[in-house]
Design an enzyme around this catalytic site. Structure first.
Site, mmCIF file in Angstrom:
data_model
loop_
_atom_site.group_PDB
_atom_site.id
_atom_site.type_symbol
_atom_site.label_atom_id
_atom_site.label_comp_id
_atom_site.label_asym_id
_atom_site.label_seq_id
_atom_site.Cartn_x
_atom_site.Cartn_y
_atom_site.Cartn_z
ATOM 1 C CB SER A 167 -0.951 -0.022 1.203
ATOM 2 O OG SER A 167 -1.807 -1.121 1.120
ATOM 3 C CE LYS A 188 -17.713 20.283 8.304
ATOM 4 N NZ LYS A 188 -16.431 20.449 7.584
#
Length: 301
Positions: free
Chosen positions: A114, A166
């Site tokens: 990764s 949000k």
């Protein structure tokens, strides 16, 4: 009576010696040991070990290696399952910048996956052990929902927000289809960035990298056949290759970066930061990572 005085004197001397030794150890712990090698020409050595959670110290070490004229090439040793995307990208850029002026040779340990793979790709040569776990070219976002638990204990949560997205991914409300589409778009964009970086650095077609970049891991042996890694070899092989690329005759001297100097406040802040991250994790906070699943990174244990 004199014998008692002698015994007491010996005890006092021993206690003072022990106190002095402890003082030295504490000073080393807080201040660091300083550079192991400070002069002479050789090969620089930088190590990335453990999850990549921040980049400042590694970027600083890479920058120092780039500036020092006695460092003729650099070995980057990677022992990491990946980590947070921002710091991984910053280290990648620092390695890329270093590679423009000096040869960088990567040595992969037991795992370099990764983000650990991402920071390796700008190198001139990448070495892996046959059993190194690498690849895992992908991005993940972990979310948690605790609504059911809160209902059981009689707790309610209220959120005031400036826009409907949000609190997307909030652990105290269900993920809507719009939330899912928004967050998936973020993941897809970050994944495309990763794929393009690998394709550019490894000189591979984007579509070929995309085919390999479904998050799966590869052994070092498999990675060589797929052109994700250049050669099979140990850290010693990587050091010898760096010396050869730098034109150094004989066994190259390893030039180590100075250890990070820490003050007591740094340790306290690190502990507080770690405690805060753990609270966020337990409460269902989320982050976007390049990190290999810990079970895979530890051989499935």
């Amino acid at each position: 009576m004199k014998k008692n005085h002698v015994v007491i004197g010996v005890i006092i001397v021993a206690a003072l010696a022990l106190l002095f030794t402890l003082s030295i150890q504490i000073a080393r712990l807080i201040l660091g040991d300083g550079p192991m090698v400070s002069s002479g020409e050789g090969v620089g050595y930088v190590e990335v070990k453990g999850p990549i959670l921040e980049s400042e110290e590694i970027v600083k070490q890479l920058s120092e290696m780039r500036k020092k004229t006695n460092v003729k090439a650099v070995v980057l040793r990677i022992e990491s399952p990946g980590g947070v995307i921002g710091p991984s990208q910053e280290i990648y850029e620092a390695v890329k910048k270093l590679a423009k002026t000096k040869k960088v040779v990567v040595s992969m340990g037991s795992v370099a996956a990764s983000g650990g793979y991402h920071i390796a790709i700008p190198a001139a040569v990448i070495y892996a052990n046959p059993g190194t776990i690498t690849g895992s070219i992908g991005v993940l976002m972990k979310l948690a929902n605790v609504e059911g638990l809160m209902d059981k204990v009689g707790m309610k949560a209220f959120t005031l927000k400036s826009g409907k997205f949000k609190d997307a991914g909030s652990p105290v409300r269900a993920l809507t289809d719009e939330d899912r589409a928004l967050l998936q778009g973020v993941i897809d964009n970050l994944h495309t960035q990763f794929v393009k970086a690998v394709a550019e650095a490894r000189k591979l077609p984007v579509e070929e990298v995309r085919r390999l970049a479904d998050g799966r891991v590869y052994t070092g042996e498999q990675a060589v056949s797929l052109k994700l890694v250049d050669r099979l070899g140990t850290l010693e092989d990587a050091v010898e290759e760096a010396g050869r690329l730098a034109g150094i005759k004989g066994e190259p001297t390893l030039l180590m970066p100075p250890k990070k100097r820490k003050h007591l406040r740094d340790y306290l802040l690190e502990e507080a930061s770690g405690f805060f991250r753990e609270i966020v994790r337990r409460e269902g906070g989320f982050s976007v990572n390049y990190e290999l699943d810990p079970a895979v990174g530890n051989g499935g244990r």
